[in-house]
Design a protein around this motif. Structure first.
Motif, PDB file in Angstrom:
ATOM      1  N   ALA A   6      -2.185  43.650  27.284  1.00 34.02           N
ATOM      2  CA  ALA A   6      -0.894  44.317  27.492  1.00 34.02           C
ATOM      3  C   ALA A   6      -0.648  45.385  26.424  1.00 34.02           C
ATOM      4  CB  ALA A   6       0.237  43.293  27.497  1.00 34.02           C
ATOM      5  N   ALA A   7      -1.037  45.084  25.184  1.00 33.75           N
ATOM      6  CA  ALA A   7      -0.863  46.058  24.096  1.00 33.75           C
ATOM      7  C   ALA A   7      -1.717  47.299  24.343  1.00 33.75           C
ATOM      8  CB  ALA A   7      -1.221  45.417  22.755  1.00 33.75           C
ATOM      9  N   TYR A  59      -0.443  51.171  25.124  1.00 30.83           N
ATOM     10  CA  TYR A  59      -0.954  52.319  24.381  1.00 30.83           C
ATOM     11  C   TYR A  59      -1.526  53.369  25.342  1.00 30.83           C
ATOM     12  CZ  TYR A  59      -4.151  55.244  21.788  1.00 30.83           C
ATOM     13  OH  TYR A  59      -4.828  56.329  21.292  1.00 30.83           O
ATOM     14  N   LEU A  60      -2.347  52.939  26.273  1.00 30.30           N
ATOM     15  CA  LEU A  60      -2.942  53.888  27.212  1.00 30.30           C
ATOM     16  C   LEU A  60      -1.874  54.571  28.071  1.00 30.30           C
ATOM     17  CD1 LEU A  60      -6.129  51.912  28.341  1.00 30.30           C
ATOM     18  CD2 LEU A  60      -6.021  53.894  26.796  1.00 30.30           C
ATOM     19  N   PRO A  91      -3.674  61.700  34.455  1.00 29.14           N
ATOM     20  CA  PRO A  91      -2.494  61.146  35.123  1.00 29.14           C
ATOM     21  C   PRO A  91      -2.821  60.104  36.190  1.00 29.14           C
ATOM     22  CG  PRO A  91      -2.793  63.470  35.700  1.00 29.14           C
ATOM     23  CD  PRO A  91      -3.808  63.138  34.654  1.00 29.14           C
ATOM     24  N   ASP A  92      -4.024  60.172  36.760  1.00 32.05           N
ATOM     25  CA  ASP A  92      -4.392  59.210  37.796  1.00 32.05           C
ATOM     26  C   ASP A  92      -5.225  58.036  37.244  1.00 32.05           C
ATOM     27  OD1 ASP A  92      -6.637  60.729  37.217  1.00 32.05           O
ATOM     28  OD2 ASP A  92      -7.299  60.862  39.306  1.00 32.05           O
ATOM     29  N   ALA A  93      -5.323  57.936  35.921  1.00 30.68           N
ATOM     30  CA  ALA A  93      -6.102  56.848  35.311  1.00 30.68           C
ATOM     31  C   ALA A  93      -5.499  55.496  35.681  1.00 30.68           C
ATOM     32  CB  ALA A  93      -6.131  57.015  33.797  1.00 30.68           C
ATOM     33  N   ASP A  94      -6.336  54.566  36.043  1.00 30.13           N
ATOM     34  CA  ASP A  94      -5.904  53.225  36.441  1.00 30.13           C
ATOM     35  C   ASP A  94      -5.827  52.331  35.198  1.00 30.13           C
ATOM     36  OD1 ASP A  94      -5.425  50.761  37.553  1.00 30.13           O
ATOM     37  OD2 ASP A  94      -7.212  50.741  38.825  1.00 30.13           O
ATOM     38  N   ILE A  95      -4.686  52.370  34.554  1.00 26.98           N
ATOM     39  CA  ILE A  95      -4.465  51.625  33.305  1.00 26.98           C
ATOM     40  C   ILE A  95      -4.642  50.128  33.516  1.00 26.98           C
ATOM     41  CG2 ILE A  95      -2.797  51.121  31.474  1.00 26.98           C
ATOM     42  CD1 ILE A  95      -3.673  54.057  31.483  1.00 26.98           C
ATOM     43  N   THR A  96      -4.223  49.624  34.677  1.00 23.36           N
ATOM     44  CA  THR A  96      -4.319  48.183  34.926  1.00 23.36           C
ATOM     45  C   THR A  96      -5.773  47.712  35.039  1.00 23.36           C
ATOM     46  OG1 THR A  96      -4.065  48.452  37.315  1.00 23.36           O
ATOM     47  CG2 THR A  96      -2.057  48.048  36.033  1.00 23.36           C
ATOM     48  N   THR A  97      -6.689  48.625  35.262  1.00 18.91           N
ATOM     49  CA  THR A  97      -8.109  48.291  35.261  1.00 18.91           C
ATOM     50  C   THR A  97      -8.738  48.626  33.914  1.00 18.91           C
ATOM     51  OG1 THR A  97      -8.279  48.654  37.642  1.00 18.91           O
ATOM     52  CG2 THR A  97     -10.334  48.740  36.388  1.00 18.91           C
ATOM     53  N   LEU A  98      -8.370  49.760  33.342  1.00 20.25           N
ATOM     54  CA  LEU A  98      -8.970  50.188  32.077  1.00 20.25           C
ATOM     55  C   LEU A  98      -8.680  49.209  30.926  1.00 20.25           C
ATOM     56  CD1 LEU A  98      -8.259  54.036  32.137  1.00 20.25           C
ATOM     57  CD2 LEU A  98     -10.475  52.883  32.426  1.00 20.25           C
ATOM     58  N   ALA A  99      -7.436  48.765  30.795  1.00 20.05           N
ATOM     59  CA  ALA A  99      -7.070  47.906  29.658  1.00 20.05           C
ATOM     60  C   ALA A  99      -7.858  46.604  29.630  1.00 20.05           C
ATOM     61  CB  ALA A  99      -5.562  47.642  29.652  1.00 20.05           C
ATOM     62  N   PRO A 100      -7.900  45.825  30.718  1.00 18.33           N
ATOM     63  CA  PRO A 100      -8.683  44.586  30.640  1.00 18.33           C
ATOM     64  C   PRO A 100     -10.186  44.835  30.525  1.00 18.33           C
ATOM     65  CG  PRO A 100      -7.745  44.837  32.838  1.00 18.33           C
ATOM     66  CD  PRO A 100      -7.161  45.923  31.983  1.00 18.33           C
ATOM     67  N   THR A 101     -10.653  45.963  31.057  1.00 14.57           N
ATOM     68  CA  THR A 101     -12.073  46.278  30.937  1.00 14.57           C
ATOM     69  C   THR A 101     -12.425  46.541  29.477  1.00 14.57           C
ATOM     70  OG1 THR A 101     -12.086  47.196  33.167  1.00 14.57           O
ATOM     71  CG2 THR A 101     -13.921  47.813  31.723  1.00 14.57           C
ATOM     72  N   VAL A 130     -15.990  53.138  28.664  1.00 23.28           N
ATOM     73  CA  VAL A 130     -14.950  52.710  29.611  1.00 23.28           C
ATOM     74  C   VAL A 130     -13.950  53.825  29.889  1.00 23.28           C
ATOM     75  CG1 VAL A 130     -13.009  51.106  29.959  1.00 23.28           C
ATOM     76  CG2 VAL A 130     -15.183  50.256  29.052  1.00 23.28           C
ATOM     77  N   LEU A 131     -13.616  54.587  28.855  1.00 23.53           N
ATOM     78  CA  LEU A 131     -12.595  55.631  29.017  1.00 23.53           C
ATOM     79  C   LEU A 131     -13.165  57.005  29.328  1.00 23.53           C
ATOM     80  CD1 LEU A 131     -10.119  54.714  26.135  1.00 23.53           C
ATOM     81  CD2 LEU A 131     -10.059  54.004  28.527  1.00 23.53           C
ATOM     82  N   ALA A 132     -14.482  57.107  29.551  1.00 18.57           N
ATOM     83  CA  ALA A 132     -15.133  58.409  29.740  1.00 18.57           C
ATOM     84  C   ALA A 132     -14.469  59.257  30.808  1.00 18.57           C
ATOM     85  CB  ALA A 132     -16.608  58.202  30.056  1.00 18.57           C
ATOM     86  N   GLY A 133     -14.104  58.676  31.908  1.00 15.60           N
ATOM     87  CA  GLY A 133     -13.513  59.450  32.980  1.00 15.60           C
ATOM     88  C   GLY A 133     -12.012  59.641  32.856  1.00 15.60           C
ATOM     89  N   ALA A 134     -11.401  59.006  31.865  1.00 16.91           N
ATOM     90  CA  ALA A 134      -9.945  59.044  31.747  1.00 16.91           C
ATOM     91  C   ALA A 134      -9.426  59.904  30.603  1.00 16.91           C
ATOM     92  CB  ALA A 134      -9.399  57.627  31.589  1.00 16.91           C
TER      93      ALA A 134
END
Length: 195
Positions: A133-134, A138-139, A150-160, A189-193
């Motif tokens: 969640a933290a 942040y993301l 703007p279209d980054a899927d934070i709910t997938t990126l954070a747990p990944t 993990v964040l390369a595309g975001a």
């Protein structure tokens, strides 16, 4: 410890002792006797401050969760400064200290502890959920500042990010290579975001 000797901060002393036992011997060897022996106090001291050993463990984990929340607030406060990769790498290497990793193993290993923690309002997987969640907060802040797509899927990126980083800490332990490995995880993990 002799009767009548005042303890300066018995809860802290017991929590610190539990951390040392976890690091040295693992979750399976963490018992009330091991904790009080490590702390150098009589076994009754633990039961003077906690209803039972699971209550002690619950408080131990809840204290770590508060630390994660404070670290999460600090991470969110650096949004817009430095680089996203540097900020996350630093937060992960600080947050996943050896005791944190050992406490996560403890939570996974003890059903009664997870039950008590969930009753206390923690995430489904205590500590890991709060850390996720933290990172998501942040993301999201970085996305709001335009540093994450703007279209980054934070709910997938954070747990990944959390899951992949956690694996690095379980594999590298206290090895200095973990920071390099975590940076690689964050970058990948964040390369595309990241913009």
């Amino acid at each position: 410890m002799p009767t009548g000797v005042a303890l300066r901060d018995p809860r802290r002393q017991l929590f610190d002792a539990a951390g040392r036992v976890l690091l040295r011997d693992g979750a399976s060897e963490l018992t009330s006797r091991a904790v009080t022996t490590e702390a150098g106090v009589a076994k009754g001291v633990l039961h003077r401050y906690f209803a039972d050993f699971d209550a002690f463990l619950t408080e131990l984990v809840l204290e770590r969760i508060e630390q994660v929340k404070a670290q999460g607030a600090a991470l969110r406060d650096v949004a817009g400064t430095g680089t996203v990769t540097d900020n996350l790498t630093s937060a992960l290497t600080t947050g996943f200290d050896p005791v944190m990793v050992a406490v996560v193993v403890l939570v996974i290993a003890r059903d009664e502890l997870r039950t008590r923690l969930r009753a206390a309002g923690t995430a489904r997987l205590p500590l890991v959920g709060e850390f996720t969640a933290a990172v998501a907060d942040y993301l999201t802040a970085e996305r709001d500042l335009g540093r994450i797509a703007p279209d980054a899927d934070i709910t997938t990126l954070a747990p990944t990010v959390i899951g992949a980083a956690h694996l690095q800490f379980t594999e590298h332990g206290d090895d200095p290579a973990k920071a390099v490995a975590v940076r690689k995880v964050v970058t990948t993990v964040l390369a595309g975001a990241v913009r």
